[in-house]
Design an enzyme around this catalytic site. Structure first.
Site, PDB file in Angstrom:
ATOM      1  N   ASP A   1       3.539  -5.343   4.907  1.00  0.00           N
ATOM      2  CA  ASP A   1       2.700  -6.547   4.963  1.00  0.00           C
ATOM      3  C   ASP A   1       1.380  -6.249   4.258  1.00  0.00           C
ATOM      4  O   ASP A   1       1.216  -5.162   3.698  1.00  0.00           O
ATOM      5  CB  ASP A   1       2.478  -6.996   6.418  1.00  0.00           C
ATOM      6  CG  ASP A   1       2.399  -8.516   6.525  1.00  0.00           C
ATOM      7  OD1 ASP A   1       1.510  -9.105   5.875  1.00  0.00           O
ATOM      8  OD2 ASP A   1       3.221  -9.122   7.243  1.00  0.00           O
TER       9      ASP A   1
ATOM     10  N   HIS B   1       2.329 -11.816   1.562  1.00  0.00           N
ATOM     11  CA  HIS B   1       2.130 -10.689   2.488  1.00  0.00           C
ATOM     12  C   HIS B   1       2.446  -9.361   1.807  1.00  0.00           C
ATOM     13  O   HIS B   1       3.106  -8.490   2.382  1.00  0.00           O
ATOM     14  CB  HIS B   1       3.000 -10.869   3.737  1.00  0.00           C
ATOM     15  CG  HIS B   1       2.459 -11.918   4.686  1.00  0.00           C
ATOM     16  ND1 HIS B   1       1.283 -11.753   5.387  1.00  0.00           N
ATOM     17  CD2 HIS B   1       2.935 -13.150   5.025  1.00  0.00           C
ATOM     18  CE1 HIS B   1       1.064 -12.834   6.129  1.00  0.00           C
ATOM     19  NE2 HIS B   1       2.043 -13.702   5.927  1.00  0.00           N
TER      20      HIS B   1
ATOM     21  N   GLU C   1       4.494 -17.729   4.396  1.00  0.00           N
ATOM     22  CA  GLU C   1       3.059 -17.824   4.098  1.00  0.00           C
ATOM     23  C   GLU C   1       2.706 -17.247   2.722  1.00  0.00           C
ATOM     24  O   GLU C   1       1.916 -16.321   2.619  1.00  0.00           O
ATOM     25  CB  GLU C   1       2.264 -17.094   5.200  1.00  0.00           C
ATOM     26  CG  GLU C   1       2.461 -17.731   6.555  1.00  0.00           C
ATOM     27  CD  GLU C   1       1.711 -17.018   7.677  1.00  0.00           C
ATOM     28  OE1 GLU C   1       1.097 -17.724   8.489  1.00  0.00           O
ATOM     29  OE2 GLU C   1       1.751 -15.778   7.753  1.00  0.00           O
TER      30      GLU C   1
END
Ligand code: ACM
Ligand code: ZN
Length: 752
Positions: A190, A261, A325
């Site tokens: 991440d 990410h 995201e």
């Protein structure tokens, strides 16, 4: 005879259940409890009738040795019994893992439909063992017939924000095994750290596994710890963990999150980004704007190389490719990404992400594996063979199932176990509120799906993101008992899942945590506070599920002379109010909960809003502005706040009579990282009839810089007060959330 037997069984089931303290979780499909016991001791033999059972026998012996100080010898059945027999039997259920347990006075038979079934039978037997160390273990005579409800029973763990030792990851896997979970979703990469060694790209761990410091306060705060944080798992360690999990019939699904990410990868290899860096491993939480360049073919070569090594290490069918995201701003201005969209005939950046995912899928499929991704992979078109993890609620999962794609349900509400489990602030969490009963009552099959479509719901998963999991104790505190509740959702037949019964077993389940040295939360038994309004006054309402306990409270911070709670407490002065739970001997058995109340002339008065707050941030309604409670911990609690997205606040308070007023204040809040901006302006008005308002001319002063107090000093009399706060509007460029509507958050109006 038969009738007598049934009556006997019914009576004995009820009475013995209490006596024998059977607190299995997940609850088996069928359980009949008889009379008497089987005694396990060091002379008991373990008999293996079938191949492949050594693993399970060794697991059981290891547990006995650690917890009770003895082990069982392997042998054959003896005339006088005293044996635990493991074998196979044909059990026709939908998913693997079914087993039966037959305990009589001489033997225990554990029969599985395969190795996994026998292993689950042993897990149930482990839960029948006493919760204190003894060499004479009594197992109640009983018969269990048990099988899983869902094929996929998952738990996730993020190790990017904080990581845990290999030894602890193994412990985590044992917790999963004890609860009959069969999938461990390991979130390995991440923005905040790359945690898996990739031999071809050593910088991923040389650079990407370290961040210079870590956010120490809540998201949105500027508090950092000034301490370098590093760590990763070597491929040798990962092999060990995979093997360890396999011996517990658990598949590990590794996640390499892409194309968003990815900041840790970008910091290691800046060529992966649209503007080539330099990039820095992220020190705070949230979503980074810099993502993989989806136009550059070398990005795909890189990711395929990474996935080659990942697929070598993890033998399971699914590889998780993230997909969540992924902001698209960088792609919009990147000539390489824009060129790719032209040549591939992609209408927008969502289609570019879909192109990215499909290209990766094709590669993974070519190696005989499948991809699973977060529900954002639906946007711009789902890759042909992808499975979906539905986290932003269930909508993505429903849409995917309707398109005949497999789905794992993991909606934030209630399956993010890193969210708070109590409304009393016990420790820093992401916020949110996912109490135990919400987890327990979660139903993975949405009503929107018909029988055929619902077959695509493989099961569900609890997620544990590690932003605030600074150590193992905190991890377990967030995990238990909610993970036990989820185990029952995933395993126990729908019609057998019963909250009242779970609640009764909970103390026994907690006893087992204690015996195993597992940390857990007792939030379920905490005092549940609330604020009531009645006749222009406010009251503090306190409740607890601990029926044996007594609630005590104080109206100041002095706990020496508490009062016994009988009815909601009138809040008639500003101060720190506290409450706790005592047992029958007046010993305090809970932590004290504290609430500061600001009692003023507006508290509990009639209030109306002439502008509508956002539905997600209006839980307490207009009343939350006069409930005497202010947000003091920088934490967003929707019951105390009103949030307006791009809109203004206008509230009118009726003080009930002409009232002398010396000051009026509005409390607002700023947290730019969450797109919450201070009001552009605040103004106050007065009226005698509630119709015609005159502006107050005296200046409005701003006090504070995050917890904002807008205050005006006056000297007048009025019955009605109007408070208006203007939203900051479209967020300016360069600020978090640029180009979007700002949020306006307000929590209290004070009149003195
Ligand atoms: C997620 O929580 N971003 C999947
Ligand atoms: Zn690009």
């Amino acid at each position: 005879m038969k009738l007598y037997f049934i009556i006997f069984l019914l009576c004995s089931t009820i009475s013995l259940k209490a006596q024998t303290n059977i607190n299995l979780v997940p609850m088996p499909a069928k359980i009949n409890i008889g009379k008497g016991n089987f005694r396990i001791n060091a002379n008991t033999t373990i008999v293996l009738e079938g191949s492949g059972l050594e693993n399970t026998a060794a697991y059981f012996n290891d547990y006995l040795s650690k917890k009770y100080g003895f082990t069982l010898k392997k042998g054959s059945k003896k005339k006088d019994g005293n044996a635990i027999v493991l074998n196979f039997e044909r059990l026709d259920y939908q998913f693997p893992g079914a087993y039966t347990i037959d305990v009589n006075s001489k033997e225990i038979y554990i029969s599985g439909d395969n190795e996994t079934g026998v292993f689950y039978g042993i897990q149930t037997l482990i839960q029948l063992l006493p919760t204190k160390k003894t060499e004479h273990i009594n197992i109640p005579q009983l018969f269990i017939n048990d099988y899983p409800r869902f094929a996929y029973r998952g738990m996730h763990l993020d190790v990017s924000r904080h990581l845990f030792s290999v030894a602890y990851i193994k412990k985590y896997i044992d917790y999963l095994a004890l609860h009959k979970f069969n999938n461990f979703h390991w979130h390995l990469t991440d923005d905040q750290g790359w945690r898996i060694e990739i031999k071809k790209y050593p910088k991923l761990t040389e650079v990407g596994s370290c961040r210079s410091q870590t956010l120490a306060g809540r998201f949105g705060s500027d508090l950092y710890d000034s301490t370098k944080y590093c760590g990763f798992y070597s491929q040798e360690e990962i092999k060990q963990v995979v093997q360890y999990a396999a011996a517990r019939y658990i598949t590990i699904i590794p996640e390499i999150d892409m194309p968003g990410h990815c900041l840790a990868a970008l910091a290691s290899y800046p060529f992966l980004g649209c503007n080539k860096g330099p990039y820095k491993v992220m020190e705070t939480w949230g979503v980074a704007a810099d993502v993989l360049c989806a136009g550059n073919d070398s990005t795909y070569v890189f990711m395929q190389d990474v996935l080659d090594e990942v697929m070598q290490l993890f033998p399971g069918q699914y590889i998780h490719i993230g997909g969540d995201e992924c902001p698209k701003e960088k792609w919009k201005t990147c000539p390489v990404c824009q060129q790719k969209m032209k040549t591939e005939n992609l209408k927008n950046e969502h289609e570019l992400q879909s192109y990215f995912t499909q290209r990766i899928e094709k590669y993974v499929n070519s190696k005989g594996r499948k991809i699973i991704g977060w529900d954002e992979i639906l946007e711009g078109g789902l890759a042909p063979n992808a499975a979906v993890m539905s986290w932003r609620g269930e909508a993505g999962g429903i849409a995917a199932a309707k398109q005949n794609h497999f789905v794992v349900m993991t909606p934030e509400r209630p399956l993010y176990l890193n969210w708070s489990q109590t409304k009393n602030e016990d420790s820093v969490t992401q916020g949110g509120y996912n109490p135990l009963e919400d987890v327990y009552n979660y139903e993975p099959i949405p009503k929107e799906l018909d029988l055929q479509q619902s077959k695509f719901i493989l099961g569900a998963q609890g997620n544990l993101w590690s932003e605030y999991l600074m150590n193992e104790k905190k991890l377990e505190y967030m995990l238990f008992p909610r993970m036990s509740a989820l185990a029952e959702v995933l395993w126990t037949p729908r019609n057998k899942r019963n909250w009242i019964d779970f609640e009764k077993r909970l103390p026994g389940i907690i006893e087992r945590y204690k015996f195993q040295g597992t940390n857990y939360s007792t939030a379920y038994y905490d005092i549940q506070p609330g604020v009531l309004v009645s006749g222009n006054e406010i009251f503090w309402k306190l409740e607890s599920r601990n029926q044996d306990g007594k609630i005590i409270y104080v109206k100041d911070s002095n706990t020496n002379s508490p009062l016994t709670y009988k009815a909601p407490v009138l809040i008639n002065k500003t101060g720190l109010y506290g409450a706790a739970l005592t047992d029958t001997t007046n010993r305090v058995i809970s932590s004290w909960i504290w609430q500061k109340f600001y009692s003023n002339k507006a508290t509990g008065k009639k209030i109306s809003l002439t502008t509508e707050p956002n539905k997600s941030y209006s839980m307490g309604g207009a009343f939350s502005l006069v409930d005497g409670v202010q947000n003091e911990r920088g934490m967003l609690r929707s019951a105390q706040f009103l949030g307006f997205n791009g809109k203004n606040l206008e509230a009118i308070i009726d003080l009930g009579a002409l009232t002398e007023i010396n000051s009026i204040s509005l409390h607002a809040f700023e947290q730019k990282g969450s797109w919450i901006y201070r009001p552009a302006s605040v103004s106050f008005f007065i009226s005698g009839d509630g119709q015609l308002f005159a502006p107050i001319e005296s200046p409005v002063k701003l006090i504070g810089n995050k917890n904002l107090l807008y205050k005006t000093l006056v000297n007048l009399k009025a019955r009605y007060i109007k408070v208006a706060a203007k939203n900051n509007g479209i967020i300016a460029s360069g600020e978090p959330g640029a180009g979007n509507n700002a949020w306006l958050f307000v929590d209290e109006i004070e009149v003195n």
